[in-house]
Design a protein around this motif. Structure first.
Motif, PDB file in Angstrom:
ATOM      1  N   GLY A  83      40.257  52.223 -10.113  1.00 24.15           N
ATOM      2  CA  GLY A  83      38.998  51.356 -10.210  1.00 24.15           C
ATOM      3  C   GLY A  83      38.500  51.916 -11.674  1.00 24.15           C
ATOM      4  N   ALA A  84      39.499  52.383 -12.454  1.00 19.92           N
ATOM      5  CA  ALA A  84      38.936  52.068 -13.369  1.00 19.92           C
ATOM      6  C   ALA A  84      39.034  50.790 -14.792  1.00 19.92           C
ATOM      7  N   VAL A  85      38.143  50.479 -15.460  1.00 19.76           N
ATOM      8  CA  VAL A  85      38.630  49.472 -16.023  1.00 19.76           C
ATOM      9  C   VAL A  85      40.286  49.000 -16.564  1.00 19.76           C
ATOM     10  N   ALA A  86      40.776  48.210 -16.284  1.00 17.87           N
ATOM     11  CA  ALA A  86      42.210  48.071 -17.860  1.00 17.87           C
ATOM     12  C   ALA A  86      41.960  46.822 -18.072  1.00 17.87           C
ATOM     13  N   GLU A  87      40.493  45.970 -17.966  1.00 13.30           N
ATOM     14  CA  GLU A  87      40.440  44.973 -18.559  1.00 13.30           C
ATOM     15  C   GLU A  87      39.271  44.613 -19.305  1.00 13.30           C
ATOM     16  N   VAL A  88      38.498  43.676 -19.600  1.00 16.42           N
ATOM     17  CA  VAL A  88      37.406  42.327 -19.794  1.00 16.42           C
ATOM     18  C   VAL A  88      37.394  41.497 -20.417  1.00 16.42           C
ATOM     19  N   ARG A  89      36.974  40.281 -19.648  1.00 15.18           N
ATOM     20  CA  ARG A  89      36.804  39.080 -20.472  1.00 15.18           C
ATOM     21  C   ARG A  89      35.443  38.495 -19.513  1.00 15.18           C
ATOM     22  N   ALA A  90      34.872  37.468 -20.644  1.00 11.76           N
ATOM     23  CA  ALA A  90      33.262  37.862 -20.599  1.00 11.76           C
ATOM     24  C   ALA A  90      33.959  35.651 -21.084  1.00 11.76           C
ATOM     25  N   ARG A  91      33.409  35.359 -20.420  1.00 14.73           N
ATOM     26  CA  ARG A  91      33.098  33.710 -21.077  1.00 14.73           C
ATOM     27  C   ARG A  91      31.681  33.036 -20.201  1.00 14.73           C
ATOM     28  N   PRO A  92      31.206  31.920 -21.064  1.00 14.53           N
ATOM     29  CA  PRO A  92      29.864  31.590 -20.887  1.00 14.53           C
ATOM     30  C   PRO A  92      29.611  30.203 -20.034  1.00 14.53           C
ATOM     31  N   TRP A  93      30.662  31.100 -18.561  1.00 18.03           N
ATOM     32  CA  TRP A  93      30.136  29.690 -17.263  1.00 18.03           C
ATOM     33  C   TRP A  93      29.720  30.149 -16.558  1.00 18.03           C
ATOM     34  N   GLY A  94      28.234  30.366 -16.660  1.00 22.64           N
ATOM     35  CA  GLY A  94      27.054  31.023 -15.537  1.00 22.64           C
ATOM     36  C   GLY A  94      27.713  30.002 -14.195  1.00 22.64           C
ATOM     37  N   ILE A  95      26.877  29.653 -13.646  1.00 21.54           N
ATOM     38  CA  ILE A  95      26.376  28.722 -12.186  1.00 21.54           C
ATOM     39  C   ILE A  95      26.780  27.518 -12.853  1.00 21.54           C
ATOM     40  N   ARG A  96      25.582  27.020 -14.215  1.00 20.86           N
ATOM     41  CA  ARG A  96      24.740  25.913 -13.660  1.00 20.86           C
ATOM     42  C   ARG A  96      25.775  25.595 -15.186  1.00 20.86           C
ATOM     43  N   GLN A  97      25.979  26.418 -15.934  1.00 24.32           N
ATOM     44  CA  GLN A  97      27.004  25.494 -16.930  1.00 24.32           C
ATOM     45  C   GLN A  97      28.957  26.467 -17.227  1.00 24.32           C
ATOM     46  N   LEU A  98      29.025  25.081 -16.095  1.00 27.63           N
ATOM     47  CA  LEU A  98      30.771  25.466 -15.631  1.00 27.63           C
ATOM     48  C   LEU A  98      31.605  24.667 -16.662  1.00 27.63           C
ATOM     49  N   ALA A 140      36.987  27.878 -13.340  1.00 25.92           N
ATOM     50  CA  ALA A 140      36.971  29.080 -14.005  1.00 25.92           C
ATOM     51  C   ALA A 140      37.118  30.211 -13.567  1.00 25.92           C
ATOM     52  N   LEU A 141      37.170  30.644 -12.450  1.00 25.59           N
ATOM     53  CA  LEU A 141      38.158  31.452 -11.817  1.00 25.59           C
ATOM     54  C   LEU A 141      39.405  31.699 -12.396  1.00 25.59           C
ATOM     55  N   ALA A 142      40.585  30.906 -12.006  1.00 28.98           N
ATOM     56  CA  ALA A 142      41.738  30.592 -12.371  1.00 28.98           C
ATOM     57  C   ALA A 142      42.025  31.238 -14.443  1.00 28.98           C
ATOM     58  N   GLU A 143      41.459  30.189 -15.089  1.00 24.84           N
ATOM     59  CA  GLU A 143      41.093  30.712 -16.548  1.00 24.84           C
ATOM     60  C   GLU A 143      40.667  32.413 -16.520  1.00 24.84           C
ATOM     61  N   VAL A 144      39.500  32.537 -15.510  1.00 26.13           N
ATOM     62  CA  VAL A 144      39.490  33.960 -16.256  1.00 26.13           C
ATOM     63  C   VAL A 144      40.079  34.868 -16.074  1.00 26.13           C
ATOM     64  N   THR A 145      40.722  34.257 -14.785  1.00 26.54           N
ATOM     65  CA  THR A 145      41.876  35.753 -14.107  1.00 26.54           C
ATOM     66  C   THR A 145      42.932  35.400 -14.365  1.00 26.54           C
ATOM     67  N   ALA A 146      43.597  34.537 -15.445  1.00 23.90           N
ATOM     68  CA  ALA A 146      44.666  34.229 -15.593  1.00 23.90           C
ATOM     69  C   ALA A 146      45.441  35.181 -16.355  1.00 23.90           C
ATOM     70  N   GLY A 147      47.299  35.048 -15.411  1.00 23.92           N
ATOM     71  CA  GLY A 147      47.967  36.414 -16.366  1.00 23.92           C
ATOM     72  C   GLY A 147      47.966  37.685 -15.650  1.00 23.92           C
ATOM     73  N   TRP A 148      46.852  37.798 -15.024  1.00 29.33           N
ATOM     74  CA  TRP A 148      46.854  39.295 -14.633  1.00 29.33           C
ATOM     75  C   TRP A 148      47.331  39.622 -12.560  1.00 29.33           C
ATOM     76  N   PRO A 149      47.400  40.166 -12.407  1.00 26.51           N
ATOM     77  CA  PRO A 149      48.360  40.094 -10.463  1.00 26.51           C
ATOM     78  C   PRO A 149      47.783  39.645 -10.026  1.00 26.51           C
ATOM     79  N   ALA A 150      48.095  39.440  -8.900  1.00 24.63           N
ATOM     80  CA  ALA A 150      47.349  39.187  -7.297  1.00 24.63           C
ATOM     81  C   ALA A 150      46.912  39.714  -7.269  1.00 24.63           C
ATOM     82  N   LEU A 151      45.469  40.214  -6.878  1.00 27.11           N
ATOM     83  CA  LEU A 151      44.713  41.654  -6.622  1.00 27.11           C
ATOM     84  C   LEU A 151      43.543  40.824  -5.854  1.00 27.11           C
ATOM     85  N   PRO A 152      43.383  41.390  -4.625  1.00 31.37           N
ATOM     86  CA  PRO A 152      42.055  41.392  -3.833  1.00 31.37           C
ATOM     87  C   PRO A 152      41.305  41.055  -5.098  1.00 31.37           C
ATOM     88  N   ARG A 153      40.469  40.261  -4.791  1.00 30.85           N
ATOM     89  CA  ARG A 153      38.832  39.900  -6.266  1.00 30.85           C
ATOM     90  C   ARG A 153      37.737  39.449  -4.976  1.00 30.85           C
TER      91      ARG A 153
END
Lengths: 314, 314
Positions: B23-38, B46-59
């Motif tokens: 449950g420890a945070v290993a990596e954080v990514r921030a994007r300016p892609w709120g639901i009003r500015q996708l 947005a989801l594909a890009e922000v999780t790119a390269g990460w393993p297939a974990l529950p989301r």
């Protein structure tokens, strides 16, 4: 030739009245030339155009034209103020072509502090129209910046501003509460519901209920098209709740509305939920207020006085 | 491989957390892609890009992504709600590519009514961070729509929204109160003056003092550049006055701030004038809240439990 040219010169509009020697309105001209949207040539051109062809009579203006962002700033006059003190405080300045324009000062309430500019002339117009209100009355002037005023023995002794109209416009146009509501549909039931929510908001006050406009819509308990009327009811109700709770405006005296008929009708509908009765609004009283102050100042002769006072410079 | 991808997806921003098996945070990514500015491609991209390269974990995602204007609307869960009930109510939907995205429902308070979406996850993150708060605490989450919440025995039992941040922005940018104030200059004294004006506003409430921001400036009693801080103090002070006056949020228990450090500092400064002490804010707790809810839901194995629960579909 006797008479007066009266100008009601606000933020978004300009109305010019030509009054005859008896103070009756002989002609009215309206222009969209508020102090924020002047025609080419500015104040001078606006004044020249709106009075074109009228005789050379004393000219008296009230409203935001005398504010910091107006043509010529006139200091506020502190409460208490009756027609005499206000008439003595008219401000004369050279309107550019060598001719004089007189301005009515706004009023300042040290309590608050608070200010008004333009409404004072409406108040004295109301007292001129219905002298029975002079002894003791509460006045409500709905609008962008709604004013409640207390008159005692002919003098304005207290007033307070509620930013109801401006808050409604901001919340409707720019906030989350206006999002997704589409075209507003008049909904007296939603309006009443908003009024009652504010009335019953207790010590927290009606603004603490603001977000309910969103939650009720998401709930399906309020149609999106009814949200504007709910919000309008909530804000008007909060204005009534707060001004009454302040204890500053007595309700055992007449409560007199002044202003736009449709807006005043909303205030009358809201007042019912507070077991109050607001008197039918007085309308078109600015010209009478300007006349009253001009008479008091000696700018024009009072037709009721046999020997007219000499006009004096203010 | 064990762990979780957590998403804090709000109106104006998106933050993605990769959490490890503890449950420890290993990596954080921030994007300016709120639901009003996708970005182009919308939610999927947005989801594909922000999780790119990460393993297939529950989301698991919280926030406005689950709102009516989000990707997929998830109904609110009524109070009272603890981590168990919220974890059981996670909503799984097909994120377009056949993979599943889990969403945290917002909470609905029948009292008001009122709603929150995103803050519930912060609240459970706070309880996970400091379990001593679970028995009985008041939480204050300042922001555009400031939330006050009451937690009792691990469950959110009450909350109320104050639109303080949004009102401040509207009044500052679009109202007469913001006109002519120029560049704002930090002015702690003007801020305190606003707080005290709201605190001492009596039964009428602090919003009845709103216009004083204008009158004080015209008076020369408040520098134009100090008006924004006066207004900020008035609105924060009114939030405190109203929420305390409501009697819904006990102050004999700890009062815990959650949120942005600079904004929380303003609330702490305001609280002093109410003889209250707000605890230093908890920050970066959303990932912990998402983890907590994922564990409760069985989306991930609780590292503290020897025999992990089987993951189940929600």
């Amino acid at each position: 030739m006797a008479g007066l040219i009266g100008l009601d010169w606000g933020t978004s509009s300009l109305r010019a009245y030509r009054l005859d020697a008896d103070g009756a309105v002989a002609e009215v001209r309206a222009r969209p030339w508020g102090i924020r949207q002047l025609p080419e040539g500015g104040f001078d051109a606006a004044l020249a155009e709106v009075t074109a062809g009228w005789p050379a009579l004393p000219r008296l203006a009230c409203g935001m034209v005398g504010s910091r962002n107006g043509w010529h700033e006139v200091p506020y006059l502190d409460l208490p103020a009756d027609a005499e003190t206000l008439g003595r405080a008219l401000h004369a300045f050279d309107a550019g072509d060598g001719s004089v324009l007189h301005l009515v000062p706004g009023l300042r309430n040290p309590r608050g502090p608070d200010v008004m500019r333009g409404e004072e002339t409406q108040l004295f117009g109301a007292l001129a129209r219905d002298p029975s209100l002079a002894a003791h009355a509460t006045f409500v002037l709905p609008g962008t910046h709604s004013k409640w005023a207390s008159v005692r023995d002919g003098a304005v002794v207290d007033f307070s501003t509620a930013m109801t109209g401006e808050l409604f416009a901001l919340l409707r146009q720019h906030s989350i509460l206006g999002a997704g509501t589409g075209e507003a549909v008049p909904d007296p039931e939603a309006f009443a519901r908003g009024v009652i929510a504010a009335r019953d908001s207790g010590a927290a006050g009606g603004m603490s209920r603001l977000f309910s406009a969103r939650a009720l819509m998401l709930d399906g308990a309020l149609a999106p098209s009814a949200v504007p009327d709910y919000l309008s009811g909530l804000l008007l109700g909060e204005e009534l709740r707060a001004q009454l709770a302040s204890g500053r405006f007595r309700i055992d005296a007449p409560i007199q509305l002044i202003g736009d008929a449709a807006l005043c009708a909303r205030y009358r509908a809201a007042a019912v939920h507070f077991d109050l009765s607001f008197a039918e609004p007085l309308v078109d009283i600015v010209a009478g207020g300007l006349w009253q102050l001009a008479v008091t100042a000696g700018l024009v002769a009072d037709p009721l006085v046999v020997a007219p006072k000499e006009a004096r410079s203010c």
